[in-house]
Write a protein that holds these residues in place. Structure first.
Motif, PDB file in Angstrom:
ATOM      1  N   LEU A  23       0.794  -1.225   0.000  1.00 53.30           N
ATOM      2  CA  LEU A  23       0.000   0.000   0.000  1.00 53.30           C
ATOM      3  C   LEU A  23       0.828   1.278   0.000  1.00 53.30           C
ATOM      4  O   LEU A  23       0.314   2.330  -0.371  1.00 53.30           O
ATOM      5  CB  LEU A  23      -0.938   0.006   1.211  1.00 53.30           C
ATOM      6  N   GLN A  24       2.061   1.211   0.430  1.00 50.74           N
ATOM      7  CA  GLN A  24       2.897   2.404   0.545  1.00 50.74           C
ATOM      8  C   GLN A  24       3.822   2.525  -0.664  1.00 50.74           C
ATOM      9  O   GLN A  24       4.755   1.747  -0.819  1.00 50.74           O
ATOM     10  CB  GLN A  24       3.719   2.350   1.837  1.00 50.74           C
ATOM     11  N   ALA A  36       8.249   0.593   7.819  1.00 52.40           N
ATOM     12  CA  ALA A  36       6.789   0.770   7.713  1.00 52.40           C
ATOM     13  C   ALA A  36       6.057  -0.292   8.508  1.00 52.40           C
ATOM     14  O   ALA A  36       5.083   0.006   9.223  1.00 52.40           O
ATOM     15  CB  ALA A  36       6.370   0.731   6.244  1.00 52.40           C
ATOM     16  N   GLU A  37       6.499  -1.541   8.383  1.00 48.47           N
ATOM     17  CA  GLU A  37       5.855  -2.616   9.139  1.00 48.47           C
ATOM     18  C   GLU A  37       6.025  -2.399  10.634  1.00 48.47           C
ATOM     19  O   GLU A  37       5.070  -2.593  11.400  1.00 48.47           O
ATOM     20  CB  GLU A  37       6.417  -3.971   8.716  1.00 48.47           C
ATOM     21  N   ASN A  40       3.621   0.172  11.962  1.00 44.00           N
ATOM     22  CA  ASN A  40       2.281  -0.385  11.970  1.00 44.00           C
ATOM     23  C   ASN A  40       2.118  -1.390  13.118  1.00 44.00           C
ATOM     24  O   ASN A  40       1.080  -1.422  13.786  1.00 44.00           O
ATOM     25  CB  ASN A  40       2.005  -1.039  10.627  1.00 44.00           C
ATOM     26  N   GLU A  43       1.504   0.348  16.405  1.00 45.13           N
ATOM     27  CA  GLU A  43       0.106   0.790  16.488  1.00 45.13           C
ATOM     28  C   GLU A  43      -0.824  -0.385  16.781  1.00 45.13           C
ATOM     29  O   GLU A  43      -1.747  -0.267  17.589  1.00 45.13           O
ATOM     30  CB  GLU A  43      -0.308   1.468  15.182  1.00 45.13           C
ATOM     31  N   LYS A  68      -4.367  -7.680  10.943  1.00 45.18           N
ATOM     32  CA  LYS A  68      -4.741  -6.523  10.118  1.00 45.18           C
ATOM     33  C   LYS A  68      -4.272  -5.233  10.780  1.00 45.18           C
ATOM     34  O   LYS A  68      -3.773  -4.331  10.107  1.00 45.18           O
ATOM     35  CB  LYS A  68      -6.242  -6.491   9.871  1.00 45.18           C
ATOM     36  N   ARG A  69      -4.424  -5.139  12.094  1.00 38.02           N
ATOM     37  CA  ARG A  69      -3.971  -3.938  12.814  1.00 38.02           C
ATOM     38  C   ARG A  69      -2.444  -3.795  12.768  1.00 38.02           C
ATOM     39  O   ARG A  69      -1.927  -2.693  12.783  1.00 38.02           O
ATOM     40  CB  ARG A  69      -4.441  -3.986  14.262  1.00 38.02           C
ATOM     41  N   ASP A  73      -1.705  -1.110   7.338  1.00 43.80           N
ATOM     42  CA  ASP A  73      -1.286   0.142   6.697  1.00 43.80           C
ATOM     43  C   ASP A  73      -0.229  -0.108   5.630  1.00 43.80           C
ATOM     44  O   ASP A  73       0.102   0.800   4.874  1.00 43.80           O
ATOM     45  CB  ASP A  73      -0.714   1.118   7.730  1.00 43.80           C
ATOM     46  N   VAL A  74       0.301  -1.336   5.588  1.00 45.97           N
ATOM     47  CA  VAL A  74       1.390  -1.664   4.667  1.00 45.97           C
ATOM     48  C   VAL A  74       0.932  -2.628   3.575  1.00 45.97           C
ATOM     49  O   VAL A  74       1.300  -2.470   2.412  1.00 45.97           O
ATOM     50  CB  VAL A  74       2.590  -2.259   5.442  1.00 45.97           C
ATOM     51  N   GLU A  76      -2.221  -4.818   1.658  1.00 40.84           N
ATOM     52  CA  GLU A  76      -3.638  -4.969   1.357  1.00 40.84           C
ATOM     53  C   GLU A  76      -4.189  -6.282   1.919  1.00 40.84           C
ATOM     54  O   GLU A  76      -5.327  -6.357   2.361  1.00 40.84           O
ATOM     55  CB  GLU A  76      -3.813  -4.942  -0.164  1.00 40.84           C
TER      56      GLU A  76
END
Length: 196
Positions: A23-24, A36-37, A40, A43, A68-69, A73-74, A76
């Motif tokens: 996604l990024q 990125a992972e 995420n 979070e 998914k959480r 964000d990284v 799909e």
């Protein structure tokens, strides 16, 4: 330039179709992907610590939502079970059944105090890795679920060797060796590794 998807030798490789869905667009190198992972995952862990009761945590829905959480964000495909075979894990069609069996075993072990809390959490981790339900991120997901479980059982989070297991090196080699010992029914090395 190195291949963005080049994995350590002992990591689960992604199938070509699974490499799609990133996604990024700014991610061009493995270090970007790791960064990125990791953001995420932080979070996702915070979300889980605020929301997960023990009962809720020990459900298939929670396992998928947590993934998914951690990676949504990284990737799909975050939170969806894999549909392809791997170098590790059960056959894809057995994931739901094996995960349900694992969660049932964990509930039983907790209720009947079959093992000490640390051992329940580490056995949970080992079996999650063995099922390998997702295309990617299974080890990180399994470590976080073990941490969440031990916290719910009144213990402290695990240290997992005290470093980053994403990097190839001595620490990752020790972790993989401990997992393989657990595959052969010797859980002690994984328990020790988790607390060092």
């Amino acid at each position: 330039m190195t291949d963005l998807f080049q994995e350590p030798e002992d990591a689960t490789p992604l199938e070509p179709h699974e490499r799609e869905g990133l996604l990024q667009t700014w991610i061009t190198h493995r270090r970007d992907l790791n960064e990125a992972e990791q953001e995420n995952i932080v979070e996702g862990a915070a979300w889980a610590r605020r929301r997960a009761s023990l009962k809720r945590m020990l459900s298939e829905d929670f396992m998928q939502t947590l993934h998914k959480r951690m990676f949504g964000d990284v990737w799909e495909r975050a939170g969806t079970f894999r549909t392809t075979e791997r170098n590790i894990g059960v056959e894809a069609y057995r994931i739901g059944v094996e995960l349900a069996s694992l969660l049932s075993d964990i509930r039983y072990w907790i209720e009947h105090e079959t093992f000490p809390p640390d051992e329940i959490a580490i056995r949970f981790h080992h079996r999650m890795v063995a099922v390998h339900p997702f295309p990617n991120g299974n080890g990180r997901h399994a470590r976080l679920t073990a941490d969440l479980l031990i916290e719910r059982l009144g213990g402290e989070r695990f240290s997992w060797g005290g470093g980053s297991l994403a990097d190839v090196g001595e620490l990752r080699a020790r972790y993989v060796t401990a997992l393989r010992a657990a595959d052969n029914h010797d859980i002690a090395p994984l328990l020790e590794f988790a607390r060092t």
